[in-house]
Design an enzyme around this catalytic site. Structure first.
Site, mmCIF file in Angstrom:
data_model
loop_
_atom_site.group_PDB
_atom_site.id
_atom_site.type_symbol
_atom_site.label_atom_id
_atom_site.label_comp_id
_atom_site.label_asym_id
_atom_site.label_seq_id
_atom_site.Cartn_x
_atom_site.Cartn_y
_atom_site.Cartn_z
ATOM 1 C CG HIS A 307 40.352 41.813 39.953
ATOM 2 N ND1 HIS A 307 40.628 40.901 41.023
ATOM 3 C CD2 HIS A 307 39.385 41.409 39.460
ATOM 4 C CE1 HIS A 307 39.676 40.338 41.364
ATOM 5 N NE2 HIS A 307 38.672 40.460 40.665
ATOM 6 C CG ASP A 365 33.351 44.197 36.854
ATOM 7 O OD1 ASP A 365 32.253 43.108 36.806
ATOM 8 O OD2 ASP A 365 34.168 44.219 37.707
#
Length: 430
Positions: A307, A365
């Protein structure tokens, strides 16, 4: 450097004092607003990786420790004890509501979910196979044409009305886009259903027969919306703030955020995870694809890992994984091969020195797309679902920016590397 300021000495010996501003938690920031005026230079920070673009008290992230808080409340607590409507109130108003405040807020959202009939007619102008995000962006932008009487950003009452309309009507818009894609009639919202039940009803009910809403499905959506509700100054939120800083109507600002979210590097990542798992196909192929991901010369990348902010485990990923188990077990799909593949890939990556060294942990996700697929939501709608959850964060940031007396129109500067001044040459001499 002193305790509360940096002192910068320019090439000509001129000294500029740069104050250090301290937040309630997290890194301090250096106020560079006088730098250009006093030293004649800009700062250079591509992608704004080290730039604080605003002052905000909505969301805090510590990427090193894997912390995410809304208004000071850890997201783990909100996910376990709250619901999306209560979290929405918290983000918009700064505090958790009392029972009466929550009841009033919930009732306002429930009773403002219908769209103007002209907006429904607007959908019929799209091709049947138009992407839902294209429709979402266009229809949200069109709301300013239907609700133009309450768009005075300086009026707190108008800001509340706007916030309620966006939150209430976005699921209706999203469901209408889906229905157009599959050729089914639009389903009107029902005031007796809660936020996520109503969305499921509008997505999957048909006029010909009753539709039974699954409580686990509604619970899963509610959790995903909580975890997607806000994430500090991300790309789409910064876009909303930048568009709104010009004084543009708030619906245009939200539509700009929808467009930014559509990017595959932002809101489209969960769809990319499913495409990646489909490409891998089988657990026996995981070592091969992990090796490809580590090869700098190979274009293949493991989607759903790492991320931009988190350098530790994404706190939302653990929560979503547990819900993924619950959804699949309830639906009788505990042997879901794609979920099994995702779990195996996670374990392999977490034990691989390359991923450990680079802090490439599963992010939000990685599992959300599997849940959406299990609920029967097609991949084309994944980013739309993300937008529904994130809309309250966008709105909270827009409201905060508009109410900030120090806010200015956003106007980044640049490092110019083009030609120096040159004279025009007539076409006959080129």
């Amino acid at each position: 450097m002193t305790e509360d300021a940096f002192r910068l000495t320019g090439p000509d010996g001129k000294v500029t004092t740069l104050p250090v501003r301290k937040g309630s938690v997290g890194p301090d920031v250096i106020d560079i607003s006088a730098l250009y005026q006093e030293q004649g230079v800009f700062t250079y920070d591509p992608g704004y990786r080290a730039t604080g673009s605003c002052e905000s008290d909505i969301t805090y992230i510590d990427g090193e420790l894997g912390i995410l808080m809304y208004r000071g409340y850890p997201v783990e607590q909100l996910a376990a004890k709250s619901n999306f409507i209560e979290v929405s109130y918290l983000l918009l108003h700064g505090e958790l509501p009392t029972a009466s405040e929550l009841e009033k807020f919930d009732n306002t959202i429930r009773t403002h979910t219908m769209l103007n009939e002209g907006m429904l007619a607007f959908f019929k102008g799209f091709r049947y196979d138009a992407h839902p995000m294209a429709m979402l962006s266009a229809v949200v932008g069109s709301m300013s044409a239907y609700y133009h009487n309450e768009m005075d950003a300086k009026n707190p009452e108008h800001r509340d009305i706007f916030a309620h309309r966006i939150l209430a009507k976005l699921p209706t818009i999203a469901a209408a886009a889906y229905k157009l894609n599959i050729g089914q009639p639009f389903m009107y919202p029902r005031n007796n259903l809660n936020y996520c039940e109503n969305l499921l009803h509008m997505l999957f009910a048909v006029p010909a027969e009753p539709y039974q809403i699954g409580p686990i499905a509604a619970e899963a959506l509610d959790l995903l919306f909580i975890l997607h509700a806000d994430h500090e100054q991300n790309c789409s939120t910064s876009t909303v703030r930048m568009a709104g800083s010009s004084g543009a109507n708030p619906y245009s600002a939200i539509a700009a955020g929808v467009a930014a979210l559509w990017g595959p590097a932002h809101g489209g990542a969960n769809e990319a995870v499913l495409k990646m798992l489909t490409q891998i196909g089988d657990a026996s192929q995981i070592p091969k694809f992990v090796a490809k991901a580590k090869d700098k010369n190979d274009p293949f990348r493991l989607m759903g890992f790492g991320h931009r902010v988190y350098k530790n485990f994404d706190p939302r990923a653990t929560i979503i994984r547990d819900m993924c188990y619950k959804v699949l077990k309830h639906l009788g799909r505990s042997d879901n091969p794609m979920f099994d593949l995702a779990l195996e890939l996670e374990q392999v990556a977490l034990k691989d020195e390359y991923f450990i060294e680079k802090n490439l942990y599963p992010n939000v996700d990685f599992y959300s797309g599997i849940i959406y697929r299990a609920l029967g939501i097609p991949t084309s709608m994944f980013t739309v679902m993300f937008a529904i959850g994130r809309s309250v964060g966008w709105t909270a940031h827009w409201r905060e920016m508009i109410a900030d007396p120090a806010a200015r129109i956003s106007r980044p500067r640049q490092l110019y590397t083009g030609p120096k001044e040159r004279s025009y040459v007539g076409i006959d001499q080129r």
